[in-house]
Design an enzyme around this catalytic site. Structure first.
Site, PDB file in Angstrom:
ATOM      1  N   ASP A  49       0.825  -1.213   0.000  1.00  0.00           N
ATOM      2  CA  ASP A  49       0.000   0.000   0.000  1.00  0.00           C
ATOM      3  C   ASP A  49       0.858   1.262   0.000  1.00  0.00           C
ATOM      4  O   ASP A  49       1.946   1.274   0.580  1.00  0.00           O
ATOM      5  CB  ASP A  49      -0.889  -0.028   1.250  1.00  0.00           C
ATOM      6  CG  ASP A  49      -1.972   1.019   1.201  1.00  0.00           C
ATOM      7  OD1 ASP A  49      -2.275   1.526   0.102  1.00  0.00           O
ATOM      8  OD2 ASP A  49      -2.520   1.351   2.264  1.00  0.00           O
ATOM      9  N   ASN A  55     -10.731  -2.958  -6.175  1.00  0.00           N
ATOM     10  CA  ASN A  55      -9.935  -1.989  -6.944  1.00  0.00           C
ATOM     11  C   ASN A  55     -10.544  -1.658  -8.310  1.00  0.00           C
ATOM     12  O   ASN A  55     -10.154  -0.679  -8.952  1.00  0.00           O
ATOM     13  CB  ASN A  55      -8.495  -2.466  -7.134  1.00  0.00           C
ATOM     14  CG  ASN A  55      -7.646  -2.370  -5.878  1.00  0.00           C
ATOM     15  OD1 ASN A  55      -6.715  -3.134  -5.683  1.00  0.00           O
ATOM     16  ND2 ASN A  55      -7.962  -1.414  -5.009  1.00  0.00           N
TER      17      ASN A  55
HETATM   18  C1  FPP Z   1      -2.251   0.241  -3.183  1.00  0.00           C
HETATM   19  O1  FPP Z   1      -1.641   1.511  -3.154  1.00  0.00           O
HETATM   20  C2  FPP Z   1      -1.641  -0.523  -4.256  1.00  0.00           C
HETATM   21  C3  FPP Z   1      -2.314  -1.084  -5.291  1.00  0.00           C
HETATM   22  C4  FPP Z   1      -3.783  -1.001  -5.439  1.00  0.00           C
HETATM   23  C5  FPP Z   1      -1.595  -1.766  -6.357  1.00  0.00           C
HETATM   24  C6  FPP Z   1      -0.434  -2.618  -5.913  1.00  0.00           C
HETATM   25  C7  FPP Z   1       0.381  -2.905  -7.099  1.00  0.00           C
HETATM   26  C8  FPP Z   1       1.742  -2.864  -7.137  1.00  0.00           C
HETATM   27  C9  FPP Z   1       2.592  -2.631  -5.978  1.00  0.00           C
HETATM   28  C10 FPP Z   1       2.502  -3.070  -8.362  1.00  0.00           C
HETATM   29  C11 FPP Z   1       1.914  -3.982  -9.297  1.00  0.00           C
HETATM   30  C12 FPP Z   1       2.397  -5.354  -9.159  1.00  0.00           C
HETATM   31  C13 FPP Z   1       2.055  -6.212 -10.067  1.00  0.00           C
HETATM   32  C14 FPP Z   1       2.482  -7.624 -10.004  1.00  0.00           C
HETATM   33  C15 FPP Z   1       1.224  -5.749 -11.159  1.00  0.00           C
HETATM   34  P1  FPP Z   1      -2.560   2.781  -3.419  1.00  0.00           P
HETATM   35  O2  FPP Z   1      -2.556   3.088  -4.861  1.00  0.00           O
HETATM   36  O3  FPP Z   1      -3.928   2.559  -2.848  1.00  0.00           O
HETATM   37  O4  FPP Z   1      -1.793   3.871  -2.634  1.00  0.00           O
HETATM   38  P2  FPP Z   1      -2.432   5.099  -1.854  1.00  0.00           P
HETATM   39  O5  FPP Z   1      -3.204   4.519  -0.696  1.00  0.00           O
HETATM   40  O6  FPP Z   1      -1.245   5.881  -1.418  1.00  0.00           O
HETATM   41  O7  FPP Z   1      -3.304   5.844  -2.813  1.00  0.00           O
END
Ligand code: FPP
Length: 255
Positions: A28, A76
């Protein structure tokens, strides 16, 4: 045990650490990481994917056997279409670009989630990734993609309900073990430790059944910055946890 010698000369010395056999990580904070740098959120996800590769390498060298990472949840899909598209593209790219490195580290790749509901090109990446890596011995990387803990439990219940309908099982004979055995990847042990960077203190529908007795470790670091030092800190703190599974500690049981 000291596993020495990669480019950055890290010492994978497990002296005062405890390395879990099965580890879960909620990746995250990509969005906040990007916003802090005045970059688009997509840059955060890209940096997050890069860091996932590092995590795999570090966990493999520390001796973790099963690493489950939360890459895309069933919730998501509610993000803007452009961000969802970018995460799908990144998923395809990740396994194209990094598979040789995963292979070098002996890392087998598996997927957990409602994979059947994903677009065909993504299902193809999952199939190919699992097939080509199936004999790699060191660690399993389990990518939770279109994953939701509630949906996984629901799917297990549906499989059991089919058996009830077919007269193979009586409702009163349904056990917790049966629910476990009908989850997406029943051979993967429940995580002993779940790490969540970025300061949030919630489970967000990750491994709901499997986390019943998991230890939690949280930090304020945003996922793309969560590196070797922090992983080591998590394993050091984990060594101090007294896992009682609802019973008494070893010391108390002797009294
Ligand atoms: C949450 O951070 C993260 C995600 C929804 C995506 C996680 C994906 C990756 C780390 C990379 C992709 C890996 C593969 C294998 C495709 P957020 O976007 O919710 O962060 P925030 O809370 O700061 O907005």
């Amino acid at each position: 045990m000291a596993i020495l010698g990669n480019k950055q000369e890290k010492t994978y010395d497990t002296g005062d650490l405890k390395v879990p056999v099965s580890l879960g990580v909620i990746m995250d904070g990509n969005g906040r990481w990007a916003t802090k740098r005045h970059l688009p959120r997509s840059a955060g996800h890209r940096a997050g994917a890069e860091n996932l590769k590092e995590l795999c390498r570090n966990c493999g060298r520390y001796g973790v056997k099963y690493l489950t990472v939360y890459a895309f949840s069933t919730e998501n899909w509610s993000r803007p279409e452009g961000e969802v598209d970018q995460l799908m593209k990144l998923f395809v790219e990740f396994f194209d670009r990094y598979d040789p490195e995963l292979e070098q580290e002996g890392i087998r790749v598996r997927f957990t989630g409602d994979i059947a509901a994903l677009p065909e090109n993504i299902r193809e990446v999952c199939k190919k990734g699992e097939e080509r890596s199936k004999n790699r011995p060191k660690m399993q990387l389990i990518v939770a993609f279109n994953y939701g803990g509630r949906r996984e439990i629901l799917s297990s219940c549906q499989k059991i309900a089919e058996k009830v309908k077919a007269g193979e099982v009586e409702p009163s004979d349904i056990t917790e073990q049966m629910i476990s055995e009908n989850l997406y990847l029943p051979d993967v042990p429940d995580p002993e430790l779940i790490i969540r960077p970025s300061g949030e203190l919630r489970i967000s529908n990750f491994l709901l059944w499997e986390c019943a007795y998991s230890e939690f470790w949280v930090s304020d670091t945003l996922w793309p910055d969560f590196g070797y030092e922090e992983l080591t800190r998590a394993f050091r703190d984990y060594a101090k946890r007294d896992r009682r599974f609802g019973g008494l500690s070893k010391k108390e049981s002797k009294e």
